[in-house]
Design an enzyme around this catalytic site. Structure first.
Site, PDB file in Angstrom:
ATOM      1  N   HIS A 167       0.748  -1.084   0.035  1.00 50.21           N
ATOM      2  CA  HIS A 167       0.166   0.019   0.058  1.00 50.21           C
ATOM      3  C   HIS A 167       1.006   1.331   0.054  1.00 50.21           C
ATOM      4  O   HIS A 167       0.339   2.412  -0.826  1.00 50.21           O
ATOM      5  CB  HIS A 167      -0.852  -0.104   1.296  1.00 50.21           C
ATOM      6  N   GLN A 170      -0.320  -4.413  -8.981  1.00 48.24           N
ATOM      7  CA  GLN A 170      -0.130  -5.493  -9.854  1.00 48.24           C
ATOM      8  C   GLN A 170      -0.725  -6.904  -9.069  1.00 48.24           C
ATOM      9  O   GLN A 170      -1.165  -7.796  -9.562  1.00 48.24           O
ATOM     10  CB  GLN A 170       1.064  -5.652 -10.399  1.00 48.24           C
TER      11      GLN A 170
END
Length: 280
Positions: A37, A148
């Site tokens: 994050h 991703q």
């Protein structure tokens, strides 16, 4: 860093930034923040003047037997991780704020939402698309940043943005891994030490697919069998899927090519983990 919990407060803060000509970036999270994050926050800071992060555990993307109630909620720790990164706004709405009483409207991206995790978790991507659309509507970002690792989610959000004509750039950041190769995930916190060791089989299986691909193998069935052989070394891990798909449509491919997505999902104990790699 400003913390807000209502749609009106969030809109006011973002619109004030836009009136000043600032480019707004959004990092949408469910909290329990980790290095993955933070990499998204840093990518947003690098290309935007105003960064908003949302922390919201979205109930509509969890199935009836999934981990909504036990999903880690660590708002205070998350706030301390975001503040030194220079985040401007943290939006932490209650469920009732994002789903007003009687709400019956959802966003569904047909076909693609039924592939990969969507096949294993019916309705999951309807919940994802709905909450992301709501966040886009409330926070009006110029760019939104995703990881991703959630490759199927990325493909669905890209399709939704295209189909609904959101004027938003979707930026995808690389998977962040721990030193031994395990992809960072909020659900890693559920793993016992032994399960944590077993979970490394996901990244090992993907590396083996990569190795065989670089050696010239293009038959996806053979590449999948290569990964299955790796998973067999950890019999306690239950494979959900191993697939090689087009990274945009998530449709299966008979032959691997540069850009093909190799994706895996597996249960380690009761914890479901995902991982992937783009070949070539």
């Amino acid at each position: 860093m400003k913390l807000v919990a209502t749609v009106n407060e969030a809109r006011a803060a973002v619109r004030d930034a836009k009136r000043q000509g600032k480019r707004v970036g959004l990092v949408a999270t469910m909290g329990a923040l980790h290095a993955g994050h933070i990499s998204l926050v840093r990518a947003a800071k690098a290309s935007c003047d105003f960064v908003a992060a949302s922390i919201f555990v979205n109930p509509t993307q969890f199935g009836p037997k999934e981990d909504y109630t036990k999903y880690p909620r660590t708002l205070e720790a998350d706030r301390h991780k975001l503040e030194p990164e220079g985040v401007d706004l943290v939006f932490t709405p209650a469920v009732e704020e994002m789903y007003p009483h009687g709400a019956t409207t959802f966003v569904n991206v047909d076909e693609i939402s039924e592939r990969l995790d969507g096949r294993s978790r019916p309705g999951h991507f309807r919940g994802v698309a709905t909450i992301v659309a709501k966040l886009f509507h409330v926070l009006e970002p110029d760019a939104a940043f995703f990881g991703q690792k959630d490759a199927a989610q990325v493909a669905i959000i890209r399709r939704m943005v295209r189909d609904l004509m959101f004027p938003i750039e979707i930026v995808v950041a690389p998977i962040i891994r721990e030193a031994d190769g395990l992809a960072f995930s909020s659900r890693n916190a559920y793993l016992s030490p032994e399960e944590r060791r077993q979970a490394l089989v996901l990244s090992r299986a993907l590396r083996e697919i990569e190795t065989r691909y670089r050696a010239g193998e293009r038959d996806t069935n053979k590449l999948i069998e290569t990964a299955r052989a790796v998973f067999a070394t950890e019999p306690a891990v239950r494979v959900d899927y191993i697939e090689l798909v087009d990274s945009e449509t998530l449709g299966a491919r008979a032959k691997a090519a540069s850009g093909t997505l190799a994706a895996v999902a597996a249960f380690v104990g009761t914890t479901r983990l995902i991982d992937n790699v783009r070949l070539g």
